[in-house]
Enzyme design. Structure first.
Site, mmCIF file in Angstrom:
data_model
loop_
_atom_site.group_PDB
_atom_site.id
_atom_site.type_symbol
_atom_site.label_atom_id
_atom_site.label_comp_id
_atom_site.label_asym_id
_atom_site.label_seq_id
_atom_site.Cartn_x
_atom_site.Cartn_y
_atom_site.Cartn_z
ATOM 1 N N LYS A 90 0.847 -1.193 0.000
ATOM 2 C CA LYS A 90 0.000 0.000 0.000
ATOM 3 C C LYS A 90 0.883 1.243 0.000
ATOM 4 C CE LYS A 90 -4.284 0.925 2.425
ATOM 5 N NZ LYS A 90 -4.914 0.785 3.735
HETATM 6 C C1 E4P Z 1 -8.190 1.139 3.917
HETATM 7 O O1 E4P Z 1 -7.439 0.775 3.064
HETATM 8 C C2 E4P Z 1 -8.099 2.459 4.569
HETATM 9 O O2 E4P Z 1 -6.895 2.589 5.223
HETATM 10 C C3 E4P Z 1 -9.282 2.648 5.470
HETATM 11 O O3 E4P Z 1 -10.450 2.269 4.798
HETATM 12 C C4 E4P Z 1 -9.354 4.057 6.000
HETATM 13 O O4 E4P Z 1 -10.564 4.216 6.703
HETATM 14 P P1 E4P Z 1 -10.836 5.447 7.671
HETATM 15 O O5 E4P Z 1 -10.969 6.678 6.848
HETATM 16 O O6 E4P Z 1 -12.094 5.106 8.388
HETATM 17 O O7 E4P Z 1 -9.634 5.537 8.597
#
Ligand code: E4P
Length: 217
Positions: free
Chosen positions: A82
């Protein structure tokens, strides 16, 4: 639509294993965990599902991110590295993609970031719906635009709806043709629930009990 669970909790992953295609993690979800235990936990998560597990880099500079991304990719063969949708993150995406490493470009807040991620060979692009809603914008519009642009342009990068806050986001993602969604456990739990299902079960149970009593009488 692939369904990923947005968690680092092994119990939650085990609970929903029949319904999920993979897992997404991020530095905030891993924040409370002892740094020596993090790699071991990530290895366990990768072994607990057969599909992709997104693991995020912490570095921000090209060279550091590249080294870290390659290290993360070694954790298991289902890792998806990521990377942030920044200038350096996109360059690292291009490099890792050329090495056959799966990538998930995170913190996407605009269609142009999504287009650039696709141009750099990203496996997934993660538009953050909930965080746009939080600042008064329509997060799902970004998802819809990205899906449409990728359709028109024939981009192979998969649209992974992230920052999901409610069941409505799940429905809208499916309706607009998103390829994947990552759902927090609390939202996935809500997806199973409808009061009329519970009420209906109660009625069936009651009627069946009545019938059995009548048969015995
Ligand atoms: C997933 O890949 C993201 O890191 C996650 O959905 C972020 O979610 P949030 O905005 O609730 O922290």
């Amino acid at each position: 639509m692939e369904i990923f669970l947005d968690t680092v909790n092994l119990d939650e992953i085990a609970l929903y294993e029949d319904f999920i295609d993979g897992v997404t993690t991020n530095p905030s979800l891993l924040a409370g965990i002892n740094s020596n235990a993090v790699r071991e936990l990530l290895q366990k998560i990768c072994k607990s599902v057969s599909g992709p597990v997104s693991i995020e880099v912490i570095s921000e500079k090209y060279e550091d991110m590249l080294v870290e991304g390659r290290e993360i990719a070694k954790i298991n063969n289902n890792v998806c590295v990521k990377l942030p949708c920044t200038f350096d993150g996109l360059r690292v995406c291009r490099k890792l993609s050329s090495e056959g490493i799966s990538t998930n470009l995170t913190l996407c807040f605009s269609p142009t970031q999504a287009l650039l991620a696709a141009a750099c060979g990203a496996t997934y692009i993660s538009p953050f719906a909930g965080r746009l809603d939080d600042v008064g914008q329509d997060g799902m519009s970004l998802v819809e635009e990205t899906v449409d642009i990728f359709d028109v342009q024939g981009c192979e990068t998969r649209v992974l709806v992230a920052s999901v806050r409610n069941v409505q986001h799940v429905i809208q993602a499916a309706l607009c043709g998103a390829d994947a969604i990552t759902v927090p456990p609390a939202v996935l739990k809500q997806c199973f629930i409808h009061p009329l299902t519970d009420k209906g079960l109660e009625i069936f149970k009651k009627d069946w009990k009545k019938k059995m009593q009548q048969t015995r009488a």
